[in-house]
Enzyme design. Structure first.
Site, PDB file in Angstrom:
ATOM      1  N   LYS A   1       0.592  -1.162   0.018  1.00  0.00           N
ATOM      2  CA  LYS A   1      -0.025   0.075   0.056  1.00  0.00           C
ATOM      3  C   LYS A   1       1.004   1.364  -0.184  1.00  0.00           C
ATOM      4  O   LYS A   1       0.662   2.071  -0.792  1.00  0.00           O
ATOM      5  CB  LYS A   1      -0.987   0.227   1.231  1.00  0.00           C
ATOM      6  CG  LYS A   1      -1.956  -0.932   1.211  1.00  0.00           C
ATOM      7  CD  LYS A   1      -3.098  -0.653   0.256  1.00  0.00           C
ATOM      8  CE  LYS A   1      -3.084  -1.145  -0.972  1.00  0.00           C
ATOM      9  NZ  LYS A   1      -3.501  -2.560  -0.969  1.00  0.00           N
TER      10      LYS A   1
ATOM     11  N   LYS B   1      -6.121  -0.336 -12.373  1.00  0.00           N
ATOM     12  CA  LYS B   1      -6.843  -1.038 -11.556  1.00  0.00           C
ATOM     13  C   LYS B   1      -7.000  -2.734 -11.916  1.00  0.00           C
ATOM     14  O   LYS B   1      -6.832  -3.633 -11.249  1.00  0.00           O
ATOM     15  CB  LYS B   1      -8.552  -0.514 -11.324  1.00  0.00           C
ATOM     16  CG  LYS B   1      -9.336  -1.414 -10.476  1.00  0.00           C
ATOM     17  CD  LYS B   1      -8.841  -0.844  -9.047  1.00  0.00           C
ATOM     18  CE  LYS B   1      -9.894  -1.569  -7.831  1.00  0.00           C
ATOM     19  NZ  LYS B   1      -9.029  -1.562  -6.690  1.00  0.00           N
TER      20      LYS B   1
HETATM   21  C1  F6R Z   1      -2.922  -3.244  -5.044  1.00  0.00           C
HETATM   22  C2  F6R Z   1      -3.900  -3.952  -5.722  1.00  0.00           C
HETATM   23  C3  F6R Z   1      -3.465  -4.943  -6.837  1.00  0.00           C
HETATM   24  C4  F6R Z   1      -4.330  -5.903  -7.128  1.00  0.00           C
HETATM   25  C5  F6R Z   1      -3.819  -7.011  -8.171  1.00  0.00           C
HETATM   26  C6  F6R Z   1      -4.949  -8.078  -8.509  1.00  0.00           C
HETATM   27  O1  F6R Z   1      -3.316  -2.458  -4.186  1.00  0.00           O
HETATM   28  O2  F6R Z   1      -5.020  -3.415  -5.959  1.00  0.00           O
HETATM   29  O3  F6R Z   1      -2.167  -5.334  -6.304  1.00  0.00           O
HETATM   30  O4  F6R Z   1      -4.693  -6.681  -5.973  1.00  0.00           O
HETATM   31  O5  F6R Z   1      -3.542  -6.249  -9.470  1.00  0.00           O
HETATM   32  O6  F6R Z   1      -6.140  -7.696  -8.840  1.00  0.00           O
HETATM   33  P1  F6R Z   1      -7.355  -8.242  -8.771  1.00  0.00           P
HETATM   34  O7  F6R Z   1      -7.714  -8.856  -7.253  1.00  0.00           O
HETATM   35  O8  F6R Z   1      -8.444  -7.694  -9.599  1.00  0.00           O
HETATM   36  O9  F6R Z   1      -7.023  -9.811  -9.553  1.00  0.00           O
END
Ligand code: F6R
Length: 613
Positions: A490, A608
């Site tokens: 973070k 994201k």
């Molecule tokens: C960090 C963050 C990323 C996601 C990663 C996986 O804050 O958001 O590390 O956790 O890109 O994303 P998802 O959960 O969408 O597979």
């Protein structure tokens, strides 16, 4: 990664620019190095593009006075070609008649570019996307759908695209392979988008496109085909997210709002899954019978980033409560190995978006090899949920800030439920233990609220001290080790301070060499079996003039012997402590980034949903 929106309505509307920009604003978390819109007008295509945040494009188009029935928009996260205006989408063919927005990577674009150059096409950008527009132009003989179909057969790689032709203003063509794309059915108008929030203001009735599919979208109809032209029938899905959940609601940033939504997110994940009398866990959506769960000999969790750290907490929980060996794997590594999988290995993908390319490929691989599969996912109907045997939705609601917080919390709730369910089914958690754990789980949302309100002020003071450093070390042990990793992630992703998470026991095996007055240590040392061990690790840090910030349990005064700054959190049994301990670390990252003047919700270089490898 990039965000896409497409609109086509019955009547011309003067709102067209707003509809596109509003959609893009809700997608900006997907990419934000440039943005653009293309609008169909009687005089031809009006295209506006701008480098940087969407707000730059909003300023540029402020006086654009257009009424139109159709348009496209795009926010870019650069893959091929620098973030410049000429590389920004939408891209056109040589005649400026065909316009394309694209998310993904066309792997054979250099070969196609050569071929098109030999045919006399010339290019104005460095992107792979421009090739798509020219290839459609090359195949176009009065039928846009047919030209797109031929073009798609030539493309290798991952893409979702939307195409519009100035000479055929009555429909848009969309297609996808690997990158996400959905269609939205509105009133008198239809939509195409890479993610739900873009069109939530207009409709909650959506259809996801599958790989290898294309769609022809008119104001009345959403027609889906395979690329070979075979029609596809798919029912409309109703999404229950509301727009309010996707707005800031008076908070300065989505991240802060989402941090404060965590008690609700945790409670929502538990809702309906813990029986009132705490006698049973209801997880029918696993689609795995009790016999199947009893026969599982091993569990592999695949995930990326923050989701991966929730999986690490899951390993502690499942091994402790259900006594099944668990491996947690970075999806990006797992998919390129030759992993040993069989029908007795349950493979679990954890993902907020359900679209992360590596996690998706990893779970497909597990499925091909005959393993039962499960998704722990936030976004309803997303790609991973369409692959796995069962999906445990975390019900966190839309997460907009790029740095994940409430989805992480809801993932933790889901792994607690799963571990208890497995423990019960496999005979390691008896009725009275289940009731005790269930009671603790139910207590947590209130305790999280209490923690947030108690620590926020203190965290701001600590942030003021931390913000001038360039490096930091996060330490913890046991079930809180993943929390140290998450705290470090973070901090680095939004404040750009170099942060490493380490298991405190590893300190002496190398990282202690880094300790000096310029390397602050952030330690998670709440009450636990390993408290004394972490305490001595911190004494070693202090002996080397290291600065220590500690997260400790209320009432612990001894911690002052080894810490320069302490953030006290309410007492909670060790097994549940990650839920509480991550809160001050999320807030710390937030306030450090804020004080350093960075864009908390849209940190540089990040997107994201990571839908490319
Ligand atoms: C960090 C963050 C990323 C996601 C990663 C996986 O804050 O958001 O590390 O956790 O890109 O994303 P998802 O959960 O969408 O597979």
């Amino acid at each position: 990664m990039c965000g896409i929106i497409g609109y086509i309505g019955h009547e011309p509307t003067a709102e067209i620019v707003d509809i596109l920009l509003d959609g893009l604003q809700r997608l900006e978390y997907r990419g934000y190095d440039s943005a653009g819109i293309a609008i169909m007008t009687e005089q031809g295509l009006e295209i506006q593009r701008e480098v940087g945040k969407l707000s730059n494009l909003v300023r540029k188009t402020a006086n654009l006075d257009i009424s139109s029935r159709a348009g496209l928009g795009h926010t870019r996260w650069a893959t091929h070609g620098r973030p410049t205006e000429y590389n920004a989408h939408p891209h056109t063919d040589g005649q400026r008649q065909i316009v394309v927005v694209h998310n993904g990577i066309i792997e054979n674009y250099l070969d196609l570019k050569q071929e098109l150059k030999a045919e006399g096409h010339s290019f104005v950008s460095e992107t792979d996307t421009e090739i798509i527009a020219h290839l459609i132009e090359y195949y176009y003989q009065g039928d846009l759908k047919a030209a797109v179909q031929q073009t798609l057969k030539r493309l290798e790689g991952a893409y979702s695209i939307v195409v519009m032709h100035a000479k055929e203003p009555n429909y848009l063509v969309a297609a996808k392979t690997s990158s996400p794309l959905l269609l939205g059915q509105g009133q008198g108008a239809n939509f195409i988008a890479s993610d739900i929030p873009a069109i939530l203001r207009h409709t909650r009735d959506i259809i996801y496109l599958e790989d290898g599919e294309m769609a022809v979208v008119t104001p009345d109809k959403l027609e889906i085909f395979r690329i070979d032209g075979t029609p596809v029938e798919r029912p409309i899905q109703h999404i229950d997210w509301n727009l309010v959940a996707a707005e800031k609601m008076g908070f300065d940033h989505f991240m802060l709002k989402e941090i404060h939504e965590q008690p609700t997110a945790f409670a929502q994940t538990l809702a309906g899954r813990l029986s009132e009398n705490s006698q049973r866990i209801f997880l029918d959506e696993l689609n795995l019978s009790d016999e199947k769960l009893q026969s599982i000999q091993r569990i592999v969790i695949v995930a990326c980033g923050t989701a991966y750290y929730s999986g690490m907490v899951g390993r502690y929980l499942i091994e402790q409560l259900a006594r099944v060996p668990v491996e947690v794997e970075l999806a990006s590594e797992f998919r390129y190995r030759d992993p040993i999988l069989d029908e007795k290995t349950l493979v679990i993908a954890i993902s907020q978006s359900g679209e992360t390319a590596d996690t998706l490929t990893a779970i497909k691989l597990a499925k091909q090899q005959g393993s039962p599969t499960l998704g722990i996912i936030n976004v309803k109907g997303s790609a991973i949920t369409r692959v796995t045997d069962g999906t445990l939705y975390i019900h966190a609601g839309p997460e907009i800030a790029v740095a994940s917080t409430k989805a992480f919390m809801a993932m933790l709730a889901a792994v607690y439920l799963l571990a208890l369910h497995l423990g019960q089914v496999r005979g390691h958690v008896d009725q009275s233990a289940l009731s005790d754990h269930a009671r603790e789980l139910r207590r947590l949302p209130r305790l999280m609220e209490e923690t947030l309100s108690k620590v926020e002020g203190r965290v701001q003071e600590v942030a003021t001290r931390l913000l001038r450093y360039h490096h930091s070390l996060y330490l913890a042990r046991g079930i809180n080790f993943p929390i140290a990793l998450e705290g470090a992630l973070k901090l680095k992703e939004i404040s750009y301070i170099h942060a490493e998470g380490y298991a405190a026991g590893e300190l002496k095996h190398g990282p202690i060499a880094l300790i000096d007055p310029l390397m602050p240590v952030i330690a998670v040392m709440t009450e636990s079996a390993a408290y004394e061990k972490v305490f001595s690790n911190l004494q070693e840090v202090r002996a080397r003039e290291g600065l220590v910030f500690a997260v400790a349990t209320e009432g612990d005064e001894r911690v002052n012997e080894v810490a320069d700054e302490v953030i006290h959190v309410p007492a909670v049994p060790e097994l549940f402590s990650p839920v509480i301990n991550v809160l001050p670390l999320q807030l710390l990252a937030y306030y450090v980034a804020l004080r350093r003047g960075y864009d908390v919700d849209q940190p540089r270089n990040l997107a994201k949903s990571v839908t490319v490898e």
